[in-house]
Design an enzyme around this catalytic site. Structure first.
Site, short mmCIF file in Angstrom:
data_model
loop_
_atom_site.label_atom_id
_atom_site.label_comp_id
_atom_site.label_asym_id
_atom_site.label_seq_id
_atom_site.Cartn_x
_atom_site.Cartn_y
_atom_site.Cartn_z
N ASP A 258 0.86 -1.18 0.00
CA ASP A 258 0.00 0.00 0.00
C ASP A 258 0.90 1.24 0.00
O ASP A 258 2.13 1.15 0.14
CB ASP A 258 -0.98 -0.03 1.19
CG ASP A 258 -2.23 0.81 0.89
OD1 ASP A 258 -2.19 1.65 -0.04
OD2 ASP A 258 -3.25 0.64 1.57
C1 NOJ Z 1 -4.11 3.82 0.03
C2 NOJ Z 1 -5.28 2.89 0.16
O1 NOJ Z 1 -5.21 2.19 1.39
C3 NOJ Z 1 -5.40 1.88 -0.96
O2 NOJ Z 1 -6.66 1.26 -0.85
C4 NOJ Z 1 -5.23 2.53 -2.30
O3 NOJ Z 1 -5.32 1.56 -3.30
C5 NOJ Z 1 -3.90 3.24 -2.34
N1 NOJ Z 1 -3.85 4.26 -1.33
C6 NOJ Z 1 -3.64 3.87 -3.70
O4 NOJ Z 1 -4.49 4.93 -3.92
#
Ligand code: NOJ
Length: 716
Positions: A258
């Site tokens: 993430d």
């Molecule tokens: C953080 C989020 O937790 C995740 O769900 C997302 O895909 C990423 N950012 C990218 O935007």
């Protein structure tokens, strides 16, 4: 093994390899720390191999061109985006869509979202989000399919099929990324990014099944969650990532961290520097570092220290290049986004958006037959800050959707009821403490045939980083509602409250006093048209809540799959499992949702009476629509092991069926349940098919009092 990939690997420098393992954000959406480097330059140098948060055909194409025409090895970029519930055309938020209980529809919306995103050059979506969520304080419940693990697994399969299509290399297919692995939904006290501590059993029974299903469906990538589980950050969770996912489930796709999560291992307190963080993540099996410098800067140091090997780095690069190859990017990097879509495709998608939005809205209450609005309705009062709030309708992950392009409820009603007089006032803002508009809004109610009270949250009050300790109506909306309800009672005008929100809201007072109550969630681009279809009775509501609605914050987490207590609640016995101040029962149970029909259940048949693990149980129940309107009913099938070595939940969802009946008509819902699905993780977590009695419960929602009960006996 691909000859192309092996040849490339031989030619790659360490910096180029680490580039393939690094994903950078263009700046369309910022949800964490940013990077200082010049993105175009990094693409040319091959030090960035994939991108996120880039939209628009020209822009994706321009960066892809830099990679394939100006970088040394001409390796195409992998371009990803959070296409959760649509790209430009927005479907209802996932929590809403889950309530349609329709796998074919879930698949179709994912397919359409993929086609639309691919037409703009996107090749990867960070979806489906599969976190089982039982805590409405957590804003990300909006992105989830709700509280039930069985449902989440069905949803996972449908979404992976929809996004990826039949062939990943097709110009209209995009790679799915199942997230967030795992148990993110169980963050402490519903606070986003907070620690998670759940038992090994809960992991296996609740949080892992959807990911097993996604892997089975061939998901191309998976994202570990930001959080730690019992002290081990998921980004570094070797046992779950390498052990469970890769070794046990056979997942051989790409693991994408993430946003900035590898660098955040320092803050978790499990790594002293970037090299240590990068080592932990790589060893755990994470292939792509999203938006942190850990792999780029930390892995060279880790190599020097002898903490990782070039073989380990190569293995990750191989997986990333294999995904690019499977997506057909080497053969034609411009296949996605080659031509703009035609108007027919866009119109088709909007029709689907309207259909799924009508299928997602949940009619929670309908007293005094307040709905549907009669054909005679002439004067409607449309009040509240969400009545004409097009920009909020898209919900929390609006991807490339233009917020103002959505249809507000007021606009939808104008189109559906051109002859009616629609009086509108917001009364109050969504949030804030200004009550000055209330009196004028109340004044509009005089002489109205019905009042539509449109309340709820702003889109940004759910989703990531949007936890709310008190998930109630924000600002002065309750004051507006109370004033309107008071006035309506004096005039005997029906009040239909419509809630827009990314979570169940805690509104027992409203549920009691409004004549009708709808959970519209965030319905997407076609919000207003879909709601007008339902309010006018053109379509009967059929959405069911995929999550339990609490009546008080203190009941959270509240979900139907709880285990029994040795002292079940008994109002006449103090020393039982209950609250002194609120009932145990939810405001609305999982699965609840009314339509304009009225269904009566009878004659449950379960055959055969005794089954082995290879048999299939057939369940039939008769239904009659005794109401005045045609409607569709969702029939749920739950089970309960009466006696087992490990206490089993009071209800477990194992199936559903839908049946549409004209008024006065009768029909039979038929469900089949493979007995093997009655296996559960035994005392040592190994699945067992345990002989004994299993109740089979069938009915309209997860309220035992409303279920017909039959049973089967399992034999060894
Ligand atoms: C953080 C989020 O937790 C995740 O769900 C997302 O895909 C990423 N950012 C990218 O935007």
């Amino acid at each position: 093994m691909s000859a192309r990939i092996e040849a490339l690997l031989k030619r790659m420098t360490l910096a180029e390899k680490l580039g393939q393992l690094s994903m950078s954000a263009a700046h369309d959406a910022i949800t964490g720390p940013t990077e200082a480097h010049d993105l175009a330059q990094a693409v040319r140098q091959g030090t960035v191999g994939s991108l996120l948060n880039l939209t628009g055909r020209e822009r994706t194409r321009a960066l892809q061109r830099l990679a394939v025409e100006e970088s040394r090895l001409r390796i195409p970029l992998l371009i990803g985006l959070d296409v959760l519930h649509g790209y430009r055309t927005l479907f209802p938020i996932p929590l809403a869509e889950a309530g349609a209980f329709d796998e074919a529809l879930w698949e179709r919306t994912a397919r359409e979202a993929a086609i639309e995103a691919a037409a703009d050059g996107i090749a990867l979506t960070f979806a489906p989000m599969l976190d089982v969520a039982r805590d409405p304080r957590w804003g990300r419940i909006a992105e989830s399919p709700g509280e039930d693990p069985w449902l989440a697994a069905r949803y996972a399969r449908a979404k992976v099929r929809g996004f990826q299509g039949a062939e990943l290399a097709a110009a209209d297919a995009i790679a799915a990324c199942a997230k967030h692995f795992c148990a993110y939904g169980a963050v402490c006290a519903g606070r986003d990014y907070a620690p998670v501590d759940v038992s090994e059993r809960t992991l296996h029974e609740v949080h892992l099944p959807a990911f097993a299903a996604a892997v089975e469906a061939g998901v191309a990538s998976i994202m570990p969650a930001f959080v730690d589980v019992a002290g081990v950050p998921m980004t570094a969770h070797r046992r779950l990532l390498r052990g469970w996912l890769r070794d046990e489930q056979g997942f051989d796709g790409v693991l994408i961290s993430d946003y900035h999560a590898i660098a955040e291992l320092l803050r978790h307190g499990v790594a002293a520097d970037l090299a240590a963080a990068a080592t932990l993540a790589l060893k755990a099996g994470v292939d792509i570092d999203m938006m942190s410098p850990a792999y780029r800067e930390g892995l060279p140091v880790a190599l020097e220290r002898g903490h990782v090997t070039m073989d380990e780095i190569d293995a990750a690069v191989r997986r990333v290049l294999t995904l690019k190859e499977r997506l057909g990017l080497f053969d034609d990097p411009y296949r996605r986004g080659a031509a703009p879509e035609d108007a027919g495709a866009i119109a088709r998608r909007r029709r689907l958006a309207r259909e799924i939005a009508t299928r997602s809205v949940v009619l929670l209450k309908n007293a005094r037959a307040a709905l549907p609005l009669g054909a005679a309705v002439r004067r409607l009062c449309v009040l509240g800050p969400l009545a004409d709030a097009a920009a909020e309708m898209g919900g929390c992950w609006a991807a490339a959707g233009r917020r103002e392009a959505s249809v507000s409820l007021l606009e939808g009603l104008r189109a559906a009821l051109p002859q009616a007089e629609l009086r509108h006032a917001a009364g109050v803002a969504i949030d804030g403490d200004d009550r000055r508009g209330i009196a004028a809004a109340v004044a509009l109610c005089a002489g109205a045939d019905a009042i539509l009270l449109c309340l709820g949250e702003a889109a940004e009050m759910s989703g990531e980083a949007a936890s709310r300790a008190c998930p109630e109506l924000p600002g002065e909306q309750r004051a507006l509602a109370e004033a309107v309800l008071e006035q309506a009672r004096a005039n005997d005008t029906p009040v239909i409250a419509i809630l827009f929100s990314g979570r169940p809201l805690i509104v027992p007072w409203l549920a009691e006093r409004a004549d009708a109550l709808l959970a519209a969630w965030f319905p997407g681009t076609e919000a207003g048209h879909a709601l007008a279809d339902l309010l006018t009775g053109r379509v009967s509501p059929s959405g069911r809540t995929p999550v339990t609605w609490p009546r008080a914050v203190g009941q959270i987490p509240i979900f139907f799959g709880q285990r029994p207590s040795g002292r079940p609640a008994d109002a006449n016995d103090r020393y039982t499992s209950r609250y002194l101040d609120v009932p145990n029962e939810p405001l609305f149970p999982f699965g609840h949702g009314l339509g304009y029909g009225r269904f009566e259940y009878s004659n449950l048949r379960v055959t055969p009476a005794i089954v082995g693990a290879r048999d299939t149980i057939r369940v039939c129940v008769d239904l009659a629509n005794t109401g005045a309107h045609a409607a569709e009913e969702t029939v749920f099938l739950f089970v309960r092991h009466e006696v087992a070595r490990v206490a089993r939940p009071l209800l477990e969802l194992k199936g559903y069926a839908r049946i549409a009946l004209e008024p006065g008509a009768r029909g039979t819902a038929q469900l089949s349940l493979p007995a093997a699905e009655l296996r559960y993780p035994g005392p040592d977590l190994v699945p067992v098919f345990e002989p004994g009695a299993v109740e089979i419960l069938v009915g309209p929602c997860a309220d035992r009092a409303r279920l017909l009960v039959g049973g089967v006996r399992l034999r060894a």
